[in-house]
Write a protein that holds these residues in place. Structure first.
Motif, short mmCIF file in Angstrom:
data_model
loop_
_atom_site.label_atom_id
_atom_site.label_comp_id
_atom_site.label_asym_id
_atom_site.label_seq_id
_atom_site.Cartn_x
_atom_site.Cartn_y
_atom_site.Cartn_z
N UNK A 250 -10.85 -23.94 14.10
CA UNK A 250 -11.46 -24.40 15.34
C UNK A 250 -11.49 -25.92 15.39
N UNK A 251 -11.83 -26.54 14.28
CA UNK A 251 -11.87 -28.00 14.23
C UNK A 251 -10.49 -28.60 14.43
N UNK A 252 -9.47 -27.95 13.89
CA UNK A 252 -8.10 -28.42 14.07
C UNK A 252 -7.65 -28.33 15.53
N UNK A 253 -8.24 -27.38 16.26
CA UNK A 253 -7.94 -27.22 17.68
C UNK A 253 -8.70 -28.23 18.53
N UNK A 254 -9.53 -29.05 17.89
CA UNK A 254 -10.30 -30.03 18.63
C UNK A 254 -11.63 -29.49 19.16
N UNK A 255 -12.03 -28.32 18.68
CA UNK A 255 -13.30 -27.71 19.10
C UNK A 255 -14.40 -28.12 18.13
N UNK A 256 -15.42 -28.76 18.64
CA UNK A 256 -16.54 -29.16 17.79
C UNK A 256 -17.31 -27.92 17.32
N UNK A 257 -17.86 -27.98 16.13
CA UNK A 257 -18.63 -26.85 15.61
C UNK A 257 -19.94 -27.34 15.02
#
Length: 262
Positions: A250-257
């Motif tokens: 998810x982080x690699x996709x630019x989605x913050x977690x």
């Protein structure tokens, strides 16, 4: 005259049992009555405890839905309740005064709503009767509950259908708190019910920032109804038991977690 009014009020209750929420204009059309007459009827029905007036219309009393919910939940408990409460606390930290917030039905969003009750000068747009009722006595919070119908979906207090989707399309949200029963790297966000998935998709479409709120048990699950690809999500709030590889992806996709501890 009194007999006519009594019959009309009985018909209002019957209509609400079918559609759950109806606007004054709809009731006028259905019953061939003026807005002033319908409003007087709604006042009297509310005094009798038969309906609740909200946002230019009316819904059934919460007790009518609580009885069904409590019966279905008797003897059961939510093993992820602590996770959901922690997720809710992280979620409300993103809320700012003046925000318009989409929030769909679901147990995690119920926890978020419990915390949002302490806020002021925000607007809530929801398809959840249970969530709407949490704000019923908050004069400094604007609440819009979607019109529509109740289908055979869970939670049973969810309002769905084309009318609900049309109403959502009339609003623009700063934030969308979106629950899910399935998140998967390949298949995205899914739901067991197509009608519920369509509501979620409309909320995503009309929001500036979409925040997925879900505990770790929903990761890797795929349901039959497609909601959205992961690139439509801006932020994911979950608990620390969520799979590390999925969080990294998810982080690699630019989605913050945000990972909360319980």
């Amino acid at each position: 005259m009194k007999r006519v009014a009594k019959k009309r009020r009985q018909e209002i209750v019957i209509l609400l049992k079918t559609k759950v929420f109806m606007k004054v204009e709809e009731l006028c059309s259905q019953l061939d009555a003026s807005p002033a007459t319908i409003r007087r009827d709604l006042v009297e029905l509310e005094k009798a405890g038969l309906i609740k007036r909200v946002n230019g219309g009316a819904i059934l009393p919460l007790a009518d839905f609580q009885d069904q919910r409590e019966t279905g939940a008797a003897g059961s408990s939510d093993p992820f309740l602590n996770h959901k409460r922690a997720i809710a606390q992280a979620a409300v930290s993103m809320v700012r005064e003046g925000d318009t917030i989409f929030i769909d039905s679901g147990s995690t969003n119920n926890q978020i709503a419990e915390l949002l009750v302490s806020f002021s000068n925000i607007s809530i747009v929801t398809n959840s009767i249970e969530i709407a009722y949490k704000f019923i006595r908050k004069k400094d919070i604007s609440v819009v509950i979607c019109g529509g119908t109740i289908k055979e979906i869970s939670p049973v207090e969810s309002i769905v259908g084309p009318l609900a989707e049309m109403m959502i399309s009339q609003f623009r949200g700063n934030l969308c708190f979106l629950g899910t029963s399935g998140i998967d790297l390949k298949h995205g966000i899914t739901d067991p019910y197509l009608s519920a998935a369509s509501i979620k998709a409309k909320m995503i479409e009309n929001s500036s920032k979409v925040v997925l709120v879900t505990d770790h048990s929903k990761f890797g699950r795929v349901n039959k109804a497609f909601v959205a690809t992961l690139d439509k999500i801006h932020h994911v709030i979950t608990d620390s038991k969520a799979p590390d590889d999925t969080i990294a992806a998810l982080n690699q996709l630019g989605i913050s977690t945000t990972l909360v501890s319980t």
